[in-house]
Design a protein around this motif. Structure first.
Motif, PDB file in Angstrom:
ATOM      1  N   LEU A 102     -28.485 -59.977  87.769  1.00 38.73           N
ATOM      2  CA  LEU A 102     -29.876 -60.439  87.673  1.00 38.73           C
ATOM      3  C   LEU A 102     -30.842 -59.260  87.576  1.00 38.73           C
ATOM      4  O   LEU A 102     -31.802 -59.291  86.795  1.00 38.73           O
ATOM      5  N   TRP A 103     -30.606 -58.230  88.391  1.00 42.39           N
ATOM      6  CA  TRP A 103     -31.462 -57.036  88.337  1.00 42.39           C
ATOM      7  C   TRP A 103     -31.379 -56.382  86.972  1.00 42.39           C
ATOM      8  O   TRP A 103     -32.379 -55.921  86.425  1.00 42.39           O
ATOM      9  N   PHE A 104     -30.187 -56.327  86.402  1.00 41.22           N
ATOM     10  CA  PHE A 104     -29.995 -55.758  85.073  1.00 41.22           C
ATOM     11  C   PHE A 104     -30.803 -56.552  84.045  1.00 41.22           C
ATOM     12  O   PHE A 104     -31.521 -55.974  83.228  1.00 41.22           O
ATOM     13  N   SER A 105     -30.690 -57.868  84.092  1.00 44.29           N
ATOM     14  CA  SER A 105     -31.403 -58.719  83.132  1.00 44.29           C
ATOM     15  C   SER A 105     -32.910 -58.551  83.253  1.00 44.29           C
ATOM     16  O   SER A 105     -33.623 -58.448  82.239  1.00 44.29           O
ATOM     17  N   HIS A 106     -33.410 -58.507  84.470  1.00 43.26           N
ATOM     18  CA  HIS A 106     -34.849 -58.316  84.672  1.00 43.26           C
ATOM     19  C   HIS A 106     -35.301 -56.963  84.138  1.00 43.26           C
ATOM     20  O   HIS A 106     -36.338 -56.853  83.479  1.00 43.26           O
ATOM     21  N   ALA A 107     -34.521 -55.934  84.401  1.00 41.34           N
ATOM     22  CA  ALA A 107     -34.905 -54.593  83.963  1.00 41.34           C
ATOM     23  C   ALA A 107     -34.872 -54.470  82.440  1.00 41.34           C
ATOM     24  O   ALA A 107     -35.739 -53.810  81.851  1.00 41.34           O
ATOM     25  N   VAL A 108     -33.908 -55.093  81.786  1.00 41.82           N
ATOM     26  CA  VAL A 108     -33.864 -55.068  80.318  1.00 41.82           C
ATOM     27  C   VAL A 108     -35.089 -55.772  79.751  1.00 41.82           C
ATOM     28  O   VAL A 108     -35.729 -55.278  78.814  1.00 41.82           O
ATOM     29  N   MET A 109     -35.433 -56.920  80.332  1.00 40.21           N
ATOM     30  CA  MET A 109     -36.619 -57.640  79.876  1.00 40.21           C
ATOM     31  C   MET A 109     -37.881 -56.808  80.080  1.00 40.21           C
ATOM     32  O   MET A 109     -38.733 -56.724  79.207  1.00 40.21           O
ATOM     33  N   ALA A 110     -37.989 -56.151  81.223  1.00 40.67           N
ATOM     34  CA  ALA A 110     -39.167 -55.322  81.491  1.00 40.67           C
ATOM     35  C   ALA A 110     -39.222 -54.119  80.557  1.00 40.67           C
ATOM     36  O   ALA A 110     -40.300 -53.760  80.062  1.00 40.67           O
ATOM     37  N   ALA A 111     -38.089 -53.495  80.301  1.00 40.57           N
ATOM     38  CA  ALA A 111     -38.071 -52.338  79.397  1.00 40.57           C
ATOM     39  C   ALA A 111     -38.463 -52.748  77.982  1.00 40.57           C
ATOM     40  O   ALA A 111     -39.106 -51.981  77.260  1.00 40.57           O
ATOM     41  N   TRP A 112     -38.079 -53.937  77.595  1.00 42.32           N
ATOM     42  CA  TRP A 112     -38.350 -54.412  76.249  1.00 42.32           C
ATOM     43  C   TRP A 112     -39.810 -54.830  76.067  1.00 42.32           C
ATOM     44  O   TRP A 112     -40.386 -54.634  75.005  1.00 42.32           O
ATOM     45  N   ARG A 150     -41.284 -48.715  81.497  1.00 36.32           N
ATOM     46  CA  ARG A 150     -39.942 -48.434  80.984  1.00 36.32           C
ATOM     47  C   ARG A 150     -39.155 -47.455  81.840  1.00 36.32           C
ATOM     48  O   ARG A 150     -37.941 -47.587  81.980  1.00 36.32           O
ATOM     49  N   GLY A 151     -39.815 -46.476  82.427  1.00 38.93           N
ATOM     50  CA  GLY A 151     -39.099 -45.511  83.268  1.00 38.93           C
ATOM     51  C   GLY A 151     -38.429 -46.183  84.452  1.00 38.93           C
ATOM     52  O   GLY A 151     -37.237 -45.966  84.715  1.00 38.93           O
ATOM     53  N   PHE A 152     -39.180 -47.012  85.145  1.00 34.14           N
ATOM     54  CA  PHE A 152     -38.611 -47.757  86.269  1.00 34.14           C
ATOM     55  C   PHE A 152     -37.525 -48.718  85.787  1.00 34.14           C
ATOM     56  O   PHE A 152     -36.487 -48.879  86.431  1.00 34.14           O
ATOM     57  N   ALA A 153     -37.777 -49.353  84.651  1.00 36.88           N
ATOM     58  CA  ALA A 153     -36.809 -50.317  84.132  1.00 36.88           C
ATOM     59  C   ALA A 153     -35.491 -49.628  83.773  1.00 36.88           C
ATOM     60  O   ALA A 153     -34.418 -50.142  84.091  1.00 36.88           O
ATOM     61  N   PHE A 154     -35.554 -48.467  83.137  1.00 32.72           N
ATOM     62  CA  PHE A 154     -34.321 -47.759  82.787  1.00 32.72           C
ATOM     63  C   PHE A 154     -33.565 -47.295  84.033  1.00 32.72           C
ATOM     64  O   PHE A 154     -32.332 -47.309  84.054  1.00 32.72           O
TER      65      PHE A 154
END
Length: 109
Positions: A63-73, A79-83
């Motif tokens: 779930l954290w991965f999915s949220h971070a990919v969505m935020a980075a996109w 993006r820095g935090f998301a990556f």
């Protein structure tokens, strides 16, 4: 470094990333409860040696991965935090899976 210590370290780092990421949010307490508290609780459960800590860490990391990919996109300023969250969630998934993989592919006597 063994998988257990790697899992704990990645969970603590992920909690810290989320704490810094949402520190200036409009609702920081809610953001911390939703994002920073779960990896911190999983890290504590792993430190206490609870058997299901690795499983739940791996499930939540997806779930954290999915949220971070969505935020980075969708949110370039974040993006820095998301990556960082993407990388740490991948580490959590692999660190949580290593003991099971070792047991599955171990040579039988």
């Amino acid at each position: 470094m063994n998988a257990h210590k790697t899992l704990i370290g990645a969970l603590v780092a992920l909690a810290a990333v989320y704490a810094f990421w949402f520190a200036r949010d409009a609702h920081p307490v809610a953001a911390l409860l939703v994002f920073a508290l779960p990896p911190a609780l999983c890290a504590m459960a792993a430190m206490l040696g609870l058997r299901t800590a690795g499983f739940w860490s791996g499930v939540l990391a997806l779930l954290w991965f999915s949220h971070a990919v969505m935020a980075a996109w969708t949110r370039p300023p974040e993006r820095g935090f998301a990556f960082m969250a993407i990388a740490l969630s991948i580490v959590v998934v692999f660190a949580a899976s290593i003991p099971g993989l070792r047991a599955r592919f171990a040579k039988r006597r």
